[in-house]
Design an enzyme around this catalytic site. Structure first.
Site, PDB file in Angstrom:
ATOM      1  N   ARG A  46     -23.009 -40.925  70.006  1.00  0.00           N
ATOM      2  CA  ARG A  46     -23.329 -40.463  68.645  1.00  0.00           C
ATOM      3  C   ARG A  46     -22.471 -41.244  67.646  1.00  0.00           C
ATOM      4  NH1 ARG A  46     -20.596 -36.442  67.201  1.00  0.00           N
ATOM      5  NH2 ARG A  46     -21.047 -35.102  68.982  1.00  0.00           N
ATOM      6  N   TYR A  98     -41.573 -40.467  46.806  1.00  0.00           N
ATOM      7  CA  TYR A  98     -42.156 -39.970  48.063  1.00  0.00           C
ATOM      8  C   TYR A  98     -42.072 -38.436  48.103  1.00  0.00           C
ATOM      9  CZ  TYR A  98     -42.527 -38.874  53.009  1.00  0.00           C
ATOM     10  OH  TYR A  98     -42.879 -38.306  54.205  1.00  0.00           O
ATOM     11  N   ASP A 170     -33.944 -46.453  46.507  1.00  0.00           N
ATOM     12  CA  ASP A 170     -34.810 -46.417  47.690  1.00  0.00           C
ATOM     13  C   ASP A 170     -35.651 -47.690  47.640  1.00  0.00           C
ATOM     14  OD1 ASP A 170     -36.836 -46.064  49.540  1.00  0.00           O
ATOM     15  OD2 ASP A 170     -36.943 -43.894  49.246  1.00  0.00           O
ATOM     16  N   LYS A 195     -40.918 -48.397  57.861  1.00  0.00           N
ATOM     17  CA  LYS A 195     -41.989 -49.080  57.131  1.00  0.00           C
ATOM     18  C   LYS A 195     -41.905 -50.599  57.331  1.00  0.00           C
ATOM     19  CE  LYS A 195     -43.180 -44.952  55.925  1.00  0.00           C
ATOM     20  NZ  LYS A 195     -42.046 -44.099  56.040  1.00  0.00           N
TER      21      LYS A 195
END
Ligand code: P1T
Length: 379
Positions: A46, A98, A170, A195
């Site tokens: 992690r 978004y 973003d 994306k």
């Protein structure tokens, strides 16, 4: 180093134990220590993973940044950034964004006492009036999803600095190939790596890039403390995708330009949203801050009957009806019922997002085939 070279080489070394040119997938949850605390820099997956490290170093280079961190999704990255804030702090965000980002802002973080103002970033003087002592972050999406508005990054980062406000951009719709917000004064860049960066519609991931060591340290603490990390297999897939990012983006942009001009000339089309069109209200800002105009095109048909928009989407053969964007294959989406359904209709309409809006993620297929598909579906 230029972008294409960085995409293929930055942050990557052949595997020291075998010479493997591709970064190995370190599919392990833990690392053996020689004696307590004596290890090779890796304790638990992690906290650190070499495949993730390679991707993070590569992404930092692509955004001209010093530090990058990867997360389980774009929204997990957004979640980490918002955790830098405290109750009572306020965020000023673009009003077109978004739907999932709007949802985490209003449905999750408002409950923890963080306030959000959604404003048009077309008029800096008007926006300045909304800044208060509590304003701690500007959240800028540009180009915006789904209306392809363009925000002048330099203008808003300068305004933010005047008030000691952080800016997060973003950069998902542009990708680091088309736009580098850190160079324009942004403090933090966020990507839905899912994306364009990944580019093959086969993994979900987010990333944050910054030049500030203190912000990086806080975000790294959050990454480890909250645990929304991506798996090593996904990191490998993204590294592979990045090697062709520059080639894919060139074709996405070329195809989108052709499609936007086709739509603009079609008598059944009402409005086309594409920053590469000279009639786009912020075309010149896009030209100034982007290397090209991207692969996303939104439009509406003249018919205001939503059934006609749905019929058009059903008739398409090459554009698949699906959420997401940025993959090699073309997609069509209906923001009002899909990606932006979590924004109340009244809010959507206030910001210009009509129920009849259609969004295209233009892929890298042959442009003439895509245009033929659109033409026959428009009828
Ligand atoms: O899906 P995820 O990787 O969690 O990324 C969220 C996200 C963040 N920012 C922008 C600009 C986005 O477009 C997205 C995700 N968007 C879609 C799934 C979509 O179809 O618009």
């Amino acid at each position: 180093m230029k972008f294409a070279t960085k995409a293929i080489h930055a942050g990557l070394e052949p595997d020291p134990s075998t010479g493997a040119i591709m970064t190995p997938i370190f599919q392990t949850s833990t690392y053996v220590q020689e004696s307590p605390g004596k290890h090779k820099g890796y304790e638990y997956a992690r906290t650190q993973n070499p495949t993730r490290d390679a991707l993070q170093n590569n992404l930092a280079a692509l955004e001209n940044g010093k530090h990058a961190l990867c997360f389980a999704s774009g929204l997990a990255a957004t979640d980490a950034i918002l955790k830098l804030l405290n109750p009572g702090d306020e965020v000023i965000s673009t009003n077109d964004l978004y739907g999932g980002t709007y949802r985490i802002f209003t449905k999750v973080f408002e409950r923890y006492g963080i306030k959000f103002k959604f404003l048009s970033m077309d008029d800096a003087q008007h926006l300045e009036k909304h800044i208060t002592n509590e304003t701690k972050l500007f959240w800028i999406e540009t180009p915006t999803n789904p209306l392809l508005n363009i925000v002048d990054i330099r203008l808003y980062t300068e305004l933010a600095k005047k008030y000691n406000i952080l800016t997060c951009v973003d950069n998902t719709f542009a990708s680091p190939y088309l736009q580098n917000p850190l160079d324009l004064g942004a403090d933090i860049v966020l990507h839905s790596v899912t994306k364009y960066i990944g580019g093959h519609s086969d993994s979900v991931m987010g990333a944050i890039i910054t030049n500030h060591k203190d912000i990086y340290d806080s975000l790294k603490f959050i990454q480890n403390a909250c645990g929304a990390i991506p798996g090593p297999q996904d990191c490998f897939l993204i590294l592979r995708g990045i090697k062709t990012l520059h080639l894919r983006m060139e074709r996405h942009c070329e195809n989108a330009k052709k499609i936007a001009s086709f739509l603009l000339q079609n008598p059944k089309v009402e409005q086309v949203f594409y920053p590469g069109l000279i009639n786009h209200p912020n075309h010149l800002v896009a030209k100034k801050q982007m290397n090209d105009f991207g692969g996303m095109v939104s439009f509406s048909l003249k018919s205001q009957n939503i059934e006609d928009a749905f019929l058009f989407m059903r008739k398409l053969k090459l554009f698949s009806l699906a959420e997401s964007l940025g993959g090699v294959e073309s997609l069509v989406g209906h923001p009002a019922s899909m990606t932006h359904a979590s924004i109340p209709k009244s809010e959507r309409e206030k910001n210009g997002l009509k129920d009849t809006l259609i969004r295209l993620s233009v892929g890298v297929e042959d442009a003439s085939d895509l245009i033929e598909d659109l033409e026959s579906a428009i009828g």
